[in-house]
Design a protein around this motif. Structure first.
Motif, PDB file in Angstrom:
ATOM      1  N   GLU A  51     -41.553  51.629-124.115  1.00 56.24           N
ATOM      2  CA  GLU A  51     -42.309  52.782-123.489  1.00 56.24           C
ATOM      3  C   GLU A  51     -43.128  51.722-122.242  1.00 56.24           C
ATOM      4  O   GLU A  51     -44.141  51.146-122.465  1.00 56.24           O
TER       5      GLU A  51
ATOM      6  N   ARG B 243     -45.394  43.439-125.617  1.00 58.33           N
ATOM      7  CA  ARG B 243     -45.674  43.628-124.473  1.00 58.33           C
ATOM      8  C   ARG B 243     -44.982  42.727-123.453  1.00 58.33           C
ATOM      9  O   ARG B 243     -44.542  41.912-123.879  1.00 58.33           O
TER      10      ARG B 243
ATOM     11  N   GLY C 185     -45.424  47.084-119.986  1.00 53.93           N
ATOM     12  CA  GLY C 185     -44.921  48.380-121.518  1.00 53.93           C
ATOM     13  C   GLY C 185     -44.982  47.842-122.679  1.00 53.93           C
ATOM     14  O   GLY C 185     -45.517  46.769-123.184  1.00 53.93           O
ATOM     15  N   HIS C 186     -44.595  48.216-124.057  1.00 55.20           N
ATOM     16  CA  HIS C 186     -44.425  48.185-124.785  1.00 55.20           C
ATOM     17  C   HIS C 186     -43.117  48.043-125.666  1.00 55.20           C
ATOM     18  O   HIS C 186     -41.687  49.246-125.278  1.00 55.20           O
TER      19      HIS C 186
ATOM     20  N   SER D 299     -39.994  56.193-121.441  1.00 52.42           N
ATOM     21  CA  SER D 299     -39.413  55.694-122.520  1.00 52.42           C
ATOM     22  C   SER D 299     -38.000  54.909-122.847  1.00 52.42           C
ATOM     23  O   SER D 299     -37.163  56.254-122.437  1.00 52.42           O
TER      24      SER D 299
ATOM     25  N   GLU E 274     -46.179  51.577-120.210  1.00 51.38           N
ATOM     26  CA  GLU E 274     -47.435  52.028-120.424  1.00 51.38           C
ATOM     27  C   GLU E 274     -48.255  52.027-119.033  1.00 51.38           C
ATOM     28  O   GLU E 274     -48.884  52.932-119.263  1.00 51.38           O
ATOM     29  N   SER E 275     -47.520  52.257-117.886  1.00 48.94           N
ATOM     30  CA  SER E 275     -47.816  51.813-116.649  1.00 48.94           C
ATOM     31  C   SER E 275     -47.423  52.551-115.849  1.00 48.94           C
ATOM     32  O   SER E 275     -47.737  52.904-114.613  1.00 48.94           O
TER      33      SER E 275
END
Length: 113
Positions: free
Chosen positions: A96, A62, A75-76, A103, A98-99
């Motif tokens: 990708e 992350r 993100g991840h 992606s 996440e916030s």
């Protein structure tokens, strides 16, 4: 398995979208006992951090970063670690946010001596 990332500096081979990691961004990697982490900055990124795990030649982590415009993002990412013919390391990344929406894929490589 490709060699350890510990103590390596890597950089993207191409720019991403504005406000994201780009060719002027530098990642200072550390690795110990299956744990991987890095600090990064440069270009549109004021400061970023990543943390995750490595199993064989796959890293799962992350990340969080602060952009020059004052926004924060997280993100991840899953990266494949590849040993290049010249001995340097390449990470082939699938990431990708996440916030926020978004992606993609990217490639970072160990800087030459």
């Amino acid at each position: 398995m490709a060699r350890s990332l510990d103590g390596l500096t890597l950089a993207p081979v191409a720019d991403q979208a504005p406000g994201q990691v780009g060719t002027r961004t530098r990642f200072a990697y550390r690795e110990q006992d299956g744990t991987v982490w890095a600090d990064y900055a440069g270009g549109d990124v004021v400061r970023g951090h990543l943390v995750g795990t490595r199993e064989g030649d796959r890293i799962d982590f992350r990340y969080v970063q602060l952009g020059r415009d004052g926004t924060t993002s997280s993100g991840h990412c899953v990266s494949d670690v590849v040993a290049l013919p010249d001995g340097r390391i390449r990470l082939v990344e699938t990431w990708e946010w996440e916030s926020q929406p978004g992606s993609g894929t990217s490639v970072v490589e160990e800087l030459g001596a």
